[in-house]
Scaffold this active site. Structure first.
Site, PDB file in Angstrom:
ATOM      1  N   LYS A  18       0.842  -1.207   0.000  1.00 14.40           N
ATOM      2  CA  LYS A  18       0.000   0.000   0.000  1.00 14.40           C
ATOM      3  C   LYS A  18       0.879   1.261   0.000  1.00 14.40           C
ATOM      4  O   LYS A  18       0.682   2.161  -0.799  1.00 14.40           O
ATOM      5  CB  LYS A  18      -0.937   0.015   1.222  1.00 14.40           C
ATOM      6  CG  LYS A  18      -1.877  -1.173   1.291  1.00 14.40           C
ATOM      7  CD  LYS A  18      -2.814  -1.092   2.481  1.00 14.40           C
ATOM      8  CE  LYS A  18      -2.128  -1.172   3.838  1.00 14.40           C
ATOM      9  NZ  LYS A  18      -1.451  -2.459   4.120  1.00 14.40           N
ATOM     10  N   ARG A  93     -10.235   1.087   8.214  1.00 13.07           N
ATOM     11  CA  ARG A  93      -9.740  -0.252   8.507  1.00 13.07           C
ATOM     12  C   ARG A  93     -10.693  -1.082   9.346  1.00 13.07           C
ATOM     13  O   ARG A  93     -10.377  -2.198   9.710  1.00 13.07           O
ATOM     14  CB  ARG A  93      -8.418  -0.125   9.245  1.00 13.07           C
ATOM     15  CG  ARG A  93      -7.313  -0.822   8.505  1.00 13.07           C
ATOM     16  CD  ARG A  93      -6.091  -0.737   9.356  1.00 13.07           C
ATOM     17  NE  ARG A  93      -5.138   0.090   8.694  1.00 13.07           N
ATOM     18  CZ  ARG A  93      -3.886  -0.271   8.469  1.00 13.07           C
ATOM     19  NH1 ARG A  93      -3.449  -1.426   8.869  1.00 13.07           N
ATOM     20  NH2 ARG A  93      -3.061   0.527   7.862  1.00 13.07           N
ATOM     21  N   ARG A 132      11.637  -5.652   5.008  1.00 12.26           N
ATOM     22  CA  ARG A 132      11.432  -4.211   4.793  1.00 12.26           C
ATOM     23  C   ARG A 132      12.416  -3.381   5.614  1.00 12.26           C
ATOM     24  O   ARG A 132      12.687  -3.670   6.772  1.00 12.26           O
ATOM     25  CB  ARG A 132      10.006  -3.818   5.181  1.00 12.26           C
ATOM     26  CG  ARG A 132       9.817  -2.297   5.176  1.00 12.26           C
ATOM     27  CD  ARG A 132       8.402  -1.866   5.187  1.00 12.26           C
ATOM     28  NE  ARG A 132       7.668  -2.354   6.342  1.00 12.26           N
ATOM     29  CZ  ARG A 132       6.347  -2.208   6.479  1.00 12.26           C
ATOM     30  NH1 ARG A 132       5.649  -1.616   5.541  1.00 12.26           N
ATOM     31  NH2 ARG A 132       5.746  -2.674   7.550  1.00 12.26           N
ATOM     32  N   ARG A 165      11.101  -1.524  11.047  1.00  9.18           N
ATOM     33  CA  ARG A 165       9.991  -1.016  11.851  1.00  9.18           C
ATOM     34  C   ARG A 165       9.792  -1.887  13.080  1.00  9.18           C
ATOM     35  O   ARG A 165       9.919  -3.106  13.003  1.00  9.18           O
ATOM     36  CB  ARG A 165       8.710  -0.992  10.998  1.00  9.18           C
ATOM     37  CG  ARG A 165       8.280   0.420  10.646  1.00  9.18           C
ATOM     38  CD  ARG A 165       7.205   0.472   9.642  1.00  9.18           C
ATOM     39  NE  ARG A 165       5.972  -0.206  10.038  1.00  9.18           N
ATOM     40  CZ  ARG A 165       4.848  -0.143   9.330  1.00  9.18           C
ATOM     41  NH1 ARG A 165       4.801   0.574   8.223  1.00  9.18           N
ATOM     42  NH2 ARG A 165       3.767  -0.776   9.719  1.00  9.18           N
TER      43      ARG A 165
HETATM   44  P1  AP5 Z   1       0.499   0.694   8.565  1.00  7.50           P
HETATM   45  O1  AP5 Z   1       1.746   1.447   8.625  1.00  7.50           O
HETATM   46  O2  AP5 Z   1      -0.547   1.131   7.644  1.00  7.50           O
HETATM   47  O3  AP5 Z   1       0.880  -0.843   8.338  1.00  7.50           O
HETATM   48  P2  AP5 Z   1       0.167  -2.001   7.531  1.00  7.50           P
HETATM   49  O4  AP5 Z   1      -1.209  -1.830   7.069  1.00  7.50           O
HETATM   50  O5  AP5 Z   1       0.433  -3.171   8.387  1.00  7.50           O
HETATM   51  O6  AP5 Z   1       0.874  -1.955   6.192  1.00  7.50           O
HETATM   52  P3  AP5 Z   1       2.381  -1.837   5.998  1.00  7.50           P
HETATM   53  O7  AP5 Z   1       2.817  -0.408   6.054  1.00  7.50           O
HETATM   54  O8  AP5 Z   1       3.095  -2.788   6.907  1.00  7.50           O
HETATM   55  O9  AP5 Z   1       2.549  -2.442   4.544  1.00  7.50           O
HETATM   56  P4  AP5 Z   1       2.208  -1.826   3.135  1.00  7.50           P
HETATM   57  O10 AP5 Z   1       1.022  -2.511   2.584  1.00  7.50           O
HETATM   58  O11 AP5 Z   1       2.203  -0.330   3.164  1.00  7.50           O
HETATM   59  O12 AP5 Z   1       3.474  -2.366   2.340  1.00  7.50           O
HETATM   60  P5  AP5 Z   1       4.806  -1.611   1.894  1.00  7.50           P
HETATM   61  O13 AP5 Z   1       4.522  -0.751   0.711  1.00  7.50           O
HETATM   62  O14 AP5 Z   1       5.492  -0.995   3.055  1.00  7.50           O
HETATM   63  O15 AP5 Z   1      -0.160   0.592  10.026  1.00  7.50           O
HETATM   64  C1  AP5 Z   1       0.644   0.277  11.134  1.00  7.50           C
HETATM   65  C2  AP5 Z   1      -0.187   0.326  12.395  1.00  7.50           C
HETATM   66  O16 AP5 Z   1      -0.799   1.621  12.537  1.00  7.50           O
HETATM   67  C3  AP5 Z   1      -1.359  -0.662  12.456  1.00  7.50           C
HETATM   68  O17 AP5 Z   1      -0.948  -1.946  12.887  1.00  7.50           O
HETATM   69  C4  AP5 Z   1      -2.259   0.055  13.485  1.00  7.50           C
HETATM   70  O18 AP5 Z   1      -1.770  -0.110  14.793  1.00  7.50           O
HETATM   71  C5  AP5 Z   1      -2.098   1.527  13.097  1.00  7.50           C
HETATM   72  N1  AP5 Z   1      -3.083   1.951  12.093  1.00  7.50           N
HETATM   73  C6  AP5 Z   1      -2.843   2.285  10.803  1.00  7.50           C
HETATM   74  N2  AP5 Z   1      -3.982   2.631  10.155  1.00  7.50           N
HETATM   75  C7  AP5 Z   1      -4.978   2.506  11.084  1.00  7.50           C
HETATM   76  C8  AP5 Z   1      -6.387   2.702  11.043  1.00  7.50           C
HETATM   77  N3  AP5 Z   1      -7.024   3.090   9.917  1.00  7.50           N
HETATM   78  N4  AP5 Z   1      -7.091   2.475  12.180  1.00  7.50           N
HETATM   79  C9  AP5 Z   1      -6.492   2.099  13.319  1.00  7.50           C
HETATM   80  N5  AP5 Z   1      -5.163   1.877  13.438  1.00  7.50           N
HETATM   81  C10 AP5 Z   1      -4.411   2.081  12.313  1.00  7.50           C
HETATM   82  O19 AP5 Z   1       5.661  -2.880   1.367  1.00  7.50           O
HETATM   83  C11 AP5 Z   1       6.194  -3.807   2.280  1.00  7.50           C
HETATM   84  C12 AP5 Z   1       7.607  -4.240   1.805  1.00  7.50           C
HETATM   85  O20 AP5 Z   1       7.490  -4.965   0.581  1.00  7.50           O
HETATM   86  C13 AP5 Z   1       8.566  -3.077   1.532  1.00  7.50           C
HETATM   87  O21 AP5 Z   1       9.848  -3.428   1.936  1.00  7.50           O
HETATM   88  C14 AP5 Z   1       8.504  -2.888  -0.007  1.00  7.50           C
HETATM   89  O22 AP5 Z   1       9.719  -2.381  -0.517  1.00  7.50           O
HETATM   90  C15 AP5 Z   1       8.227  -4.312  -0.477  1.00  7.50           C
HETATM   91  N6  AP5 Z   1       7.349  -4.373  -1.656  1.00  7.50           N
HETATM   92  C16 AP5 Z   1       6.251  -3.607  -1.909  1.00  7.50           C
HETATM   93  N7  AP5 Z   1       5.691  -3.974  -3.074  1.00  7.50           N
HETATM   94  C17 AP5 Z   1       6.436  -5.010  -3.570  1.00  7.50           C
HETATM   95  C18 AP5 Z   1       6.360  -5.832  -4.744  1.00  7.50           C
HETATM   96  N8  AP5 Z   1       5.383  -5.661  -5.653  1.00  7.50           N
HETATM   97  N9  AP5 Z   1       7.281  -6.812  -4.909  1.00  7.50           N
HETATM   98  C19 AP5 Z   1       8.272  -6.999  -3.983  1.00  7.50           C
HETATM   99  N10 AP5 Z   1       8.405  -6.240  -2.862  1.00  7.50           N
HETATM  100  C20 AP5 Z   1       7.499  -5.257  -2.658  1.00  7.50           C
END
Ligand code: AP5
Length: 221
Positions: A18, A93, A132, A165
């Site tokens: 995302k 969410r 990551r 993280r």
């Molecule tokens: P948040 O930071 O939003 O974490 P998440 O939803 O768990 O999502 P991530 O940021 O971990 O992953 P992402 O989907 O963004 O993937 P990314 O691009 O980094 O939320 C964290 C916390 O905040 C929650 O647990 C909660 O406590 C709170 N929170 C947030 N929103 C909330 C809400 N609405 N309500 C209540 N609480 C909330 O990619 C991951 C990795 O994979 C990176 O290293 C990237 O380089 C790699 N990658 C990405 N795409 C690809 C691909 N196509 N191929 C290979 N590698 C890839």
């Protein structure tokens, strides 16, 4: 494509990409990237009242209470810049957040163009999150295997130090996946019913996934 700036929401499991895709879309369409997670982590960093309250939830991978998140997100999405475009990542969410956002849209005659639901297997989520690395200065995402920085441990964009993280440990990833399954999946079911959601397979390369999302967003406008 019309002249209006798109309003896009990106939802999907942790690690689906995302943040990575939101950043690329934001640059492509020249609209702000609003990440619920980044906005909450900034509150924690600044030790605000909301940040102090949110910290234990972030640490444990649980959803931060609704009153904190909804206010931060609606402020950034609508109050500060009414009638402009954005790419939002990670909101709403749960059903409570979904309902509050829908009420706001109705009351203020606002609309969204597209909700992109990224789909990825749990196995791939683990690979992506454990590898990551994030820049402590500018928040740019890297991956030890899939998106390595030119110099290990250093951000290509700003030279800042890369770190893991706090919530990217196997135990917290498990918890975040459970929260996604129980609380966030019903949100995508509601968007699906409204006919505004597109499902995108997030297992391709970053560029392949980006091109697919870009195409679907342009078609929605
Ligand atoms: P948040 O930071 O939003 O974490 P998440 O939803 O768990 O999502 P991530 O940021 O971990 O992953 P992402 O989907 O963004 O993937 P990314 O691009 O980094 O939320 C964290 C916390 O905040 C929650 O647990 C909660 O406590 C709170 N929170 C947030 N929103 C909330 C809400 N609405 N309500 C209540 N609480 C909330 O990619 C991951 C990795 O994979 C990176 O290293 C990237 O380089 C790699 N990658 C990405 N795409 C690809 C691909 N196509 N191929 C290979 N590698 C890839």
């Amino acid at each position: 494509m019309t002249e209006t700036l798109p309003r896009v929401l990106l939802i999907g499991p942790p690690g689906a990409g995302k943040g990575t895709q939101a950043q690329k879309l934001s640059e492509h369409f020249d609209v702000p990237h609003l990440s619920a997670g980044d906005l909450l982590r900034a509150e924690v960093e600044q030790e605000t009242k909301a940040g102090k309250e949110a910290k234990p939830y972030l640490d444990e991978g649980k959803l931060v209470p609704e009153k904190i998140v909804v206010e931060i997100m609606l402020k950034n999405m609508f109050w500060d810049n009414p009638k402009t475009g954005f790419v939002v990542d990670g909101f709403p969410r749960n059903i409570g957040q979904f309902n509050q956002m829908q009420s706001h849209l109705k009351e203020h005659d606002e609309t969204l163009d597209c909700v992109v639901n990224l789909q990825l297997s749990e196995e791939e989520v683990f690979r992506r999150l454990t590898g990551r690395r994030v820049c402590g200065e500018c928040n740019t995402n890297f991956h030890t295997e899939f998106r390595p920085p030119e110099e290990p441990g250093t951000c290509d964009q700003c030279g800042g130090a890369l770190k893991q993280r706090d919530d990217d440990t196997p135990e917290t990833i498990e918890e975040r996946l459970e929260v996604f399954e129980n609380e966030s999946k019903p949100v995508s079911e509601r968007f699906e019913k409204e006919g505004i959601q597109v499902n995108v397979d997030a297992s391709g390369t970053i560029e392949q996934v980006f091109q697919e999302i870009r195409r679907r967003v342009e078609r929605s406008q």
